[in-house]
Design an enzyme around this catalytic site. Structure first.
Site: not given
Length: 245
Positions: A95-96, A99, A101, A170-171, A183, A185, A201
């Site tokens: 979801g989302g 983002t 990483h 973030a989720i 999961g 971060s 996001c």
């Protein structure tokens, strides 16, 4: 740099974990020290989630770092990818929206069997938020959630300036057969300029921060210890495990 000791408390001092397993079984806890390529991580997560759903493997929380990259969640808008050639971009089933990483960011992939816990997606996301907020509390950082904005936020106050809110974690999760993967971060010490290639996001009016950006020289090992202690409080016991193949 920890604000309080995070040595493992005796089980009888933990209390009942609000999102614990009905059988109180421990989840595996794995840490990869070397950066993990995103496609390899996704393949390993999907295989492990399938094995959990089929009863062939136990739950696992997998902590790692990625090389610099962007991921696009299922709600990502093309216009939010500002610099498409800056880093590799991967479509993600989580979801989302977009983002980032990269090194200095602790990614925690969470493969949990909600059938053994609670089949409640909202409660699960709230438990993930509570987990991160609890970890931040170990460093005397007040993490908060906001309606309409997924993730964990901190309020920044500067004398003579209006307060602002920055995102520190973030989720984004996905469920398949009631087993979670992807999961959270947590920004420990990433290069925050790397977020400039996207609208993180989908939120334009707020920024991003990290523990080090907040003036806290937190190491990755210290962040991991805080995450583990908070996870035990919210989700229950863990046991050391190997990273998924």
């Amino acid at each position: 740099m920890l604000d309080r000791s995070l040595s493992s408390a005796p089980e009888d001092e933990l209390g009942e974990a609000p999102f614990g397993r009905t059988d109180a079984a421990a989840a595996g806890w794995a840490v990869s020290r070397a950066p993990v390529a995103y496609p390899d991580a996704v393949a390993a997560m999907e295989a492990r989630a399938a094995a959990i759903a089929e009863g062939r493997a136990g739950e696992l929380v997998w902590l790692l770092e990625h090389p610099p990259l962007y991921t696009a969640g299922v709600s990502a808008k093309p216009g939010d990818l500002i610099e498409p050639d800056r880093f590799p971009v991967f479509a993600s089933g989580r979801g989302g929206q977009y983002t980032y990483h990269g090194p200095g960011q602790r990614v925690a992939y969470v493969m949990l069997d909600l059938t053994r816990r609670q089949r409640d997606v909202r409660a699960f996301v709230a438990a993930l938020e509570d987990w991160v907020i609890g970890a931040l509390d170990a460093f005397n950082v007040k993490g908060e959630i906001r309606d309409g904005r997924v993730g964990v936020w901190v309020e920044r106050r500067t004398p003579g300036a209006p307060p602002r809110e920055d995102k520190i974690a973030a989720i984004g999760v996905k469920l398949r057969r009631w087993v979670s993967f992807h999961g959270v971060s947590l920004n420990v010490e990433p290069d925050l300029s790397h977020f400039g290639g996207i609208v993180p996001c989908g939120v334009t009016e707020h920024g991003v921060t990290s523990l080090v950006d907040l003036g806290l020289p937190v190491t990755m090992d210290e962040a991991d210890a805080a995450l583990k202690a908070s996870f035990r409080r919210v989700f229950g016991e863990v046991e050391d495990a190997g990273a998924p193949a």
